[in-house]
Structures are given as structure tokens and as C-alpha cells.
Design a protein around this motif. Sequence first.
Motif, PDB file in Angstrom:
ATOM      1  N   TRP A 162       0.836  -1.225   0.000  1.00  0.00           N
ATOM      2  CA  TRP A 162       0.000   0.000   0.000  1.00  0.00           C
ATOM      3  C   TRP A 162       0.860   1.261   0.000  1.00  0.00           C
ATOM      4  N   GLU A 217       1.126  11.058   9.901  1.00  0.00           N
ATOM      5  CA  GLU A 217       2.216  10.643   9.009  1.00  0.00           C
ATOM      6  C   GLU A 217       2.361  11.560   7.778  1.00  0.00           C
ATOM      7  N   ALA A 259       6.896  10.816   8.331  1.00  0.00           N
ATOM      8  CA  ALA A 259       6.883   9.394   8.699  1.00  0.00           C
ATOM      9  C   ALA A 259       8.122   8.668   8.189  1.00  0.00           C
ATOM     10  N   HIS A 288       5.674   8.223  15.438  1.00  0.00           N
ATOM     11  CA  HIS A 288       5.298   6.811  15.318  1.00  0.00           C
ATOM     12  C   HIS A 288       6.573   5.977  15.364  1.00  0.00           C
ATOM     13  N   ASP A 295       9.481  -3.773   9.510  1.00  0.00           N
ATOM     14  CA  ASP A 295       8.835  -3.230   8.302  1.00  0.00           C
ATOM     15  C   ASP A 295       9.259  -4.004   7.057  1.00  0.00           C
TER      16      ASP A 295
HETATM   17  C1  MNI Z   1       6.151   6.142   2.098  1.00  0.00           C
HETATM   18  N1  MNI Z   1       5.410   6.622   3.239  1.00  0.00           N
HETATM   19  C2  MNI Z   1       5.080   7.998   3.280  1.00  0.00           C
HETATM   20  C3  MNI Z   1       5.011   5.764   4.241  1.00  0.00           C
HETATM   21  C4  MNI Z   1       5.392   4.441   4.215  1.00  0.00           C
HETATM   22  C5  MNI Z   1       4.987   3.565   5.235  1.00  0.00           C
HETATM   23  C6  MNI Z   1       4.202   4.050   6.271  1.00  0.00           C
HETATM   24  C7  MNI Z   1       3.783   3.112   7.349  1.00  0.00           C
HETATM   25  O1  MNI Z   1       4.113   1.954   7.320  1.00  0.00           O
HETATM   26  N2  MNI Z   1       3.028   3.613   8.373  1.00  0.00           N
HETATM   27  C8  MNI Z   1       2.764   2.758   9.501  1.00  0.00           C
HETATM   28  C9  MNI Z   1       1.329   2.625   9.831  1.00  0.00           C
HETATM   29  N3  MNI Z   1       0.672   3.929   9.950  1.00  0.00           N
HETATM   30  C10 MNI Z   1      -0.541   3.881   9.191  1.00  0.00           C
HETATM   31  C11 MNI Z   1      -1.667   4.628   9.818  1.00  0.00           C
HETATM   32  O2  MNI Z   1      -1.201   5.881  10.250  1.00  0.00           O
HETATM   33  C12 MNI Z   1      -0.847   2.433   8.999  1.00  0.00           C
HETATM   34  O3  MNI Z   1      -1.737   2.229   7.952  1.00  0.00           O
HETATM   35  C13 MNI Z   1       0.536   1.894   8.778  1.00  0.00           C
HETATM   36  O4  MNI Z   1       0.564   0.520   8.974  1.00  0.00           O
HETATM   37  C14 MNI Z   1       3.806   5.370   6.302  1.00  0.00           C
HETATM   38  C15 MNI Z   1       4.220   6.240   5.280  1.00  0.00           C
END
Ligand code: MNI
Length: 470
Positions: A162, A217, A259, A288, A295
Motif C-alpha cells: 500500500w 504521518e 513518517a 510513530h 517493516d
Molecule cells: C512512504 N510513506 C510515506 C510511508 C510508508 C509507510 C508508512 C507506514 O508503514 N506507516 C505505519 C502505519 N501507519 C498507518 C496509519 O497511520 C498504517 O496504515 C501503517 O501501517 C507510512 C508512510
Amino acid sequence: MKSARLITAVAVLAVLAGGGVAAATRPTPKPVARFVTDDQGRALFLHGFNTASSAKSTPDGLPTFTEADLDREYRDMGTNFVRFLIQWRALEPTPGTYDTKYLDKVAERVAWYAKRGYHVMLDMHQDLWGSDITPGKAAGNGAPGWATHLDGLPVSTDQPTWEMYYLEPGVIRAFDHFWNTTGDHPELMDHYAKAWKAVAARFKDDPAVIGYDLMNEPWGGSIQGAQFETGPLATLYRRSIAEIRSVDPDSWIFLEPQAVGVNWGLPSALPHFDDPRDGQPRIGLAPHLYPLPLDLGDDYTAGSRRWTDRTLGWWRDNTLRTAERVGGPVVLGEFGLDMSRPGSSDLVKRVLGLTDQVNMGRAYWSRDPGPWGPYDDRGKPGPLVAAMARPYPRAVGGVPVSVAYDEKSRALTLVFDANETGPTEIYLPARDFPHGGQASIGEATWDAGRRVLTVKTKTAGRLTLTITPR
Ligand SMILES: CN(C)c1ccc(C(=O)NC[C@H]2N[C@H](CO)[C@@H](O)[C@@H]2O)cc1
């Protein structure tokens, strides 16, 4: 092969984060010195969940979460905090008009938390800008359609993961318009800041709402890193702070760094922000935490665990350095992982221990049913319930210095500089404290219904309070 790639990636991270010899010799900054306080002035330790990711896609922008769900959450885990997701698309469905019925429904849910003594941080949540980045609303949440300008640039929908949508030309253009990088839509940032004014005007006197997390984020589009955080992101924050403070002098305002990179432990360049309120500033930091090795798909075991622990140290030190610059408390807005993976409970406990150690609040991502959450799709509790059902000081009658829970001895030790604000309240979970707890100092009263030990102590001097099972 995957581990080799992983080690290489984290080694690169080590250099980037100054995490080599330099970090090993650089002193760890002091724990957070500032706290969100309750109506008595007691320092709060915030322990809870993000509620909930489902709000990203529901037509009304509200989480599919009931008052009974909240009762179960308290019964099982004794939380006292929620990072509650709200959506700009629901708040401002057309430019300059605010949906007061939406705010009423948010207020109804805030009242559930208020009735149970919870503290609420409202999170203006976005991922990938908004659901209108593709015609079929295949991804993204947050921004309304009228604020989404792709200029016809493509957004493919066949990403392997995603987060790759963030690299799509159309998505980058939408963000570039918002940040005024294109110069074509200077009105968007102003709409966003005024949307926060509408939220603050509604919740400024709500005792359960401690404050606002201005943007989830943030992603700079074509502008990244320090140029983004000290440039357009700082501009958005300053304008939102001004709009909020024009109606709400007292709620806390929480700012997120970008983020990318910072979630893993890299340093943020977020600058200081003045707070135009009378009295002490109330600007906090809400980063966060998603360790890079996890990851990248590894588990919190063996070699990946050691690297993860190293990145947790970078994250802690870099977050504390940013917090010193911002000048306020830290609430870890998100951390979480697939709880079905090996080592997941250990990671959660490691993060809870780390945030205890440096006086940070924390909200787990997320409260939704499923493999990441406390309960599965059928409501069956998973390993996260046991990990989150942890003793912690809900409110401290003084200025906390350190908190530590030792699982083996089942001793919670709180060091604090006592003051006149009131007694200290400690949540004690049933598993480790079936008959409640006893206090090493002061006068303790046990509330079996809420599983809270209230300890009255001296109101001056540095005290060490140790709680053990009765
Ligand atoms: C490339 N960018 C901008 C990016 C990549 C990955 C994340 C992420 O994993 N975020 C971690 C979790 N935060 C959201 C909700 O705030 C969740 O859907 C993600 O798992 C954020 C931004």
C-alpha cells in the motif's frame, strides 16, 4: 538472502542515523520532562489504542466501535487513552462548510471515553492523501474529493504494498498542491488549518479531550526530509496552531515529524514552534515507531531482534532530541505489528518498557479486530491483550522521574518529585495482581472494580513508590 538484504538496509540506516560509533558514545538525552496533566494537575501516563483504522473507509468517517467494545477494552487491559481517528473528508464535505452532525457523532464517542475517565487525542488521519486518488477509491483516506487535484497524472492500483502509492505521480501531485509546492492551490492549507479551528471550537471545553494530533504521518510529495519539515510542514503547523489558538487556549497540540525514516529511528528536523497562549506552551510531539527490520518483513527474533533493538535505541534518542527542541511531552502515536508473528509480544513489551522509561504516552496501532489487534474477527482475545494488560501509573501526584515494571518480581517502581496535586493512581491487571497491590510508601486504597490502587503520599520531596501484588 532476505536477512542479508535486511542487515545491509539496517547498516545503511545505522550510518544515516549516525548510529555507528558516534551514537554509541553520544549520551542518551534526558527523559521527557513535560507532561499532559489532568484537571487536578497530576502528570498523566497515557496508555491506549488507535481507534480505529475502520474510520478510514466507513461512509460516515467514524470507527466501527461500540461503547460495549470500550467496556471490554477497559475490563481486559485497563487503558486510559485513545488516539481517536477523525477524517477531514467528513468534517468539511464541501469547501468552508463543516458537518456539525459528524462532530456530534464524534462528541458522542468522546463522551463514552469521558464517562470512563479516559483521555482523548483527536487525530486528523490521512494515508496517501485521500480516497479520491483513484476513481474506484481503491486506496487512501483523509482528504475530501474537492481538495484532491491530480492534474490527470496516473495513480496505478497494482502496487505490491500500500505504501508504494505514495510514489505515484498523481499522489505526489496531490500533496504538492496541498503543500503549495506547485503554487496552484494556496487555499488548501488554509482550509485544513480552519478545519482544525472548527474541531477545536467544538471540543475546547470537553474535559476528556486533551488535544489534537494535527496530521497523521505527513508526506512531503516532491519535498522530503529537513526541507519538508522546516518548510511546508512547519508552515502548516504554524497556521493550524494559530487557528486553533484563536478559539482554544488550553488544549495540547501534538505535531508529527515526517513518517519516512523517522518511524524507523532516523532523526527528524522538526523545528521549535511558539505557542501563542498565556502560560506554559502546550505543544507536544507525536511520533510513530515501526522498526525497519520488522517493516521489511522480519520477525522480532534472533539477528533481526538485535538489529531492531539497536534501531529502538536510535528512535528513543532521536525522539528525545526532537522533543527537547519542540519543548513538550511525547505521545507515541503509533506502534504495532502482526501479533501472529514470532516475538511480537516481546516487541510490544519492549516498546511499553521503553516508553515507561522515558515518560512517553503510547497508543497501539490499532484497536481494530484482526491479526494486529487485541481481538480477532470473531472477538477472540489474542496475545496483545496480555501484553497491553500491564501495570502503569494512570496519574501521578508529582513530577515523574522514572517508571519501570519488572515482570519477574511483578514490582512496579515509580520515582517522582511529589507535589500537592493529588494521590497517585496505578492500574493493576488481574493476571499479575489478582488480589490488588500493596504500596511501599504512603496510604493505599484498592478499587477492585476499576483495578486501580490509589496511593496518598507526602506532597514534597523525591519519592520511590514500589507496588507489588497483595
Ligand atoms: C512512504 N510513506 C510515506 C510511508 C510508508 C509507510 C508508512 C507506514 O508503514 N506507516 C505505519 C502505519 N501507519 C498507518 C496509519 O497511520 C498504517 O496504515 C501503517 O501501517 C507510512 C508512510
